[in-house]
Design a protein around this motif. Structure first.
Motif, PDB file in Angstrom:
ATOM      1  N   GLU A  54      -1.718   5.266  -2.790  1.00 46.66           N
ATOM      2  CA  GLU A  54      -0.671   6.665  -2.468  1.00 46.66           C
ATOM      3  C   GLU A  54       0.155   6.687  -1.924  1.00 46.66           C
ATOM      4  OE1 GLU A  54      -2.275   9.921  -4.113  1.00 46.66           O
ATOM      5  OE2 GLU A  54      -3.952   7.989  -5.277  1.00 46.66           O
ATOM      6  N   CYS A  55       0.751   6.142  -0.929  1.00 48.93           N
ATOM      7  CA  CYS A  55       1.688   6.047  -0.312  1.00 48.93           C
ATOM      8  C   CYS A  55       2.939   5.284  -1.028  1.00 48.93           C
ATOM      9  CB  CYS A  55       1.514   5.165   0.620  1.00 48.93           C
ATOM     10  SG  CYS A  55       0.817   5.804   2.362  1.00 48.93           S
ATOM     11  N   THR A 111       6.658   9.844  -1.661  1.00 52.38           N
ATOM     12  CA  THR A 111       6.810   9.163  -0.612  1.00 52.38           C
ATOM     13  C   THR A 111       6.273  10.852   0.390  1.00 52.38           C
ATOM     14  OG1 THR A 111       9.238  11.127  -0.868  1.00 52.38           O
ATOM     15  CG2 THR A 111       9.412   9.191  -0.484  1.00 52.38           C
ATOM     16  N   HIS A 167       3.431  11.249   1.306  1.00 50.33           N
ATOM     17  CA  HIS A 167       2.033  10.582   1.666  1.00 50.33           C
ATOM     18  C   HIS A 167       2.562   9.407   2.978  1.00 50.33           C
ATOM     19  CE1 HIS A 167      -0.967  12.392  -0.355  1.00 50.33           C
ATOM     20  NE2 HIS A 167      -0.363  11.549  -1.252  1.00 50.33           N
ATOM     21  N   THR A 168       1.921   9.493   4.080  1.00 48.90           N
ATOM     22  CA  THR A 168       2.404   8.656   5.595  1.00 48.90           C
ATOM     23  C   THR A 168       1.245   7.629   6.045  1.00 48.90           C
ATOM     24  OG1 THR A 168       4.315   9.733   5.733  1.00 48.90           O
ATOM     25  CG2 THR A 168       3.725   8.052   7.814  1.00 48.90           C
ATOM     26  N   ALA A 169       1.015   7.054   6.094  1.00 47.16           N
ATOM     27  CA  ALA A 169      -0.178   5.755   6.842  1.00 47.16           C
ATOM     28  C   ALA A 169       1.106   5.797   8.211  1.00 47.16           C
ATOM     29  CB  ALA A 169      -0.636   5.182   5.868  1.00 47.16           C
TER      30      ALA A 169
END
Length: 395
Positions: A98-99, A103, A105-107
């Motif tokens: 997903e990341c 952009t 999304h952030t992990a």
């Protein structure tokens, strides 16, 4: 950390702000439990699926994949047994995919009791946990890639942050997450952007440290938020005024080596977060020294007492003298109330001085003239209504 523009957020509406990936047997009842409630308390919509409910050998479901896709940010809590779970590793692969896709999304990797290099190289306890998959699972190669990728991200390492204090560490994580979500509507549950700075301004004007009366008027155009600010100010300061002259609402008595960096740290910050004036003192104690006049005064100036009983509490003459003073204050007046918290001992162990409590207390028995009144204080405190961790909310 990745930043996100307002226009980007408007293009996709996320169901969840945060998804937490973690290994339940390692962190379910401690770190993740505290982190989850800290996020929720900040009105951060958080989702996690506890691997306690997972059928052994089952791969992640479509519902879980959808939950990951519907989350804006990801917190991955790496612990010693994280890599032993195929479910956790499949979650991680999905999160990294997903990341890569967007952009938006952030992990955030959290290195709880492992180091980034152990995740990156699958060495140490991580290597041991991962080894069982190596020749048995066709997904092992992509799991390894995902572990390396996430270990290279900017994250948080508990042992190198704030001297390992979990509560402060969690506060730092929540602050970072809140900052990342600053463009997302955060008015859920009455939380209003900018209200905290306005409340602080009013508190400053009140000069609460002075003894005289203060009155403040709030003026403005209709609909400008006068009532909202007044309500927020009342909520913030009402707990300070209870018609008494106590300096502190709560005094916490505890054995630092047992609970300073975990339970008491969380408890102290939870109380302070609710504007409950709380006193705790342990790290500055000189070994072998009896409690000071300053500490006795702090006990007298507190309305309530929380006594956190742990395995080594009774080994400290300082803790026992605190307890004696606390019980004396409770006997003098009904204004004071003591709440025993049985952290990793049972009430009967405190009452009967048995088990680990007996071992801790034994060194005082024949060496200290105060042993008798300390024993009595332990008995009295154990008879009070309190809280036992192992029998409350499944620990």
């Amino acid at each position: 950390m990745a930043s996100t523009s307002t226009s980007s957020i408007e293009k996709k509406s996320f169901k969840y702000d945060v998804f937490i990936s973690f290994r339940g047997e390692d962190t379910r009842k401690n770190f993740v439990d505290h982190l989850y409630y800290a996020l929720v308390h900040k009105s951060i919509h958080t989702n996690y699926i506890d691997d306690e409910r997972i059928t052994r050998g089952k791969r992640i479901s479509d519902d879980l994949i959808t939950a990951i896709q519907d989350s804006r940010l990801y917190i991955i809590v790496f612990s010693k047994n994280y890599a032993s779970s195929s479910w956790c590793l499949d979650e991680l692969v999905q999160i990294m995919e997903e990341c890569h896709k967007s952009t938006l999304h952030t992990a955030y990797p959290i290195f709880y009791d492992v180091e980034p290099t152990e995740i990156r190289k699958q060495s140490g306890p991580v290597g041991e946990a991962f080894s069982k998959h190596e020749n048995q699972d066709p997904s092992a190669a992509k799991w390894r890639v995902a572990l390396k990728e996430v270990a290279d991200l900017a994250g948080f390492e508990l042992k190198n942050t704030l001297d390992g204090h979990e509560a402060k560490f969690i506060e730092k994580i929540v602050e970072e997450i809140s900052l990342e979500l600053r463009f997302i509507d955060s008015s859920v549950d009455g939380k209003l952007i900018g209200i905290e700075s306005r409340v602080k301004g009013v508190v400053s004007a009140l000069e609460t440290g002075t003894d005289d009366v203060r009155m403040i008027g709030i003026k403005g155009m209709g609909g400008s938020g006068k009532t909202t600010l007044a309500r927020a100010e009342f909520d913030h300061t009402s707990g300070w005024f209870e018609g008494n002259s106590f300096k502190y609402d709560v005094f916490i008595s505890f054995r630092g080596e047992d609970t300073r960096k975990n339970f008491v740290d969380h408890l102290y910050h939870a109380l302070r977060h609710k504007s409950i004036r709380t006193y705790k003192d342990d790290e500055r104690i000189t070994k072998g020294k009896t409690i000071s006049d300053e500490l006795i005064m702090a006990i007298k100036d507190s309305r309530f007492y929380i006594v956190v009983f742990s395995k080594n509490y009774a080994s400290s003459s300082w803790c026992l003298d605190e307890l004696v003073q606390i019980m004396e204050e409770c006997q003098k007046t009904t204004i004071h109330t003591a709440y025993p918290v049985f952290y990793d001992v049972e009430p009967t162990e405190i009452q009967n001085h048995s088990g680990s409590v007996a071992e801790a207390f034994s060194k005082h028995e024949t060496q200290d003239a105060a042993a008798a009144k300390r024993r009595q204080a332990l008995n009295e405190a154990a008879d009070l209504a309190g809280f036992e961790l192992k029998n409350t909310l499944d620990g």
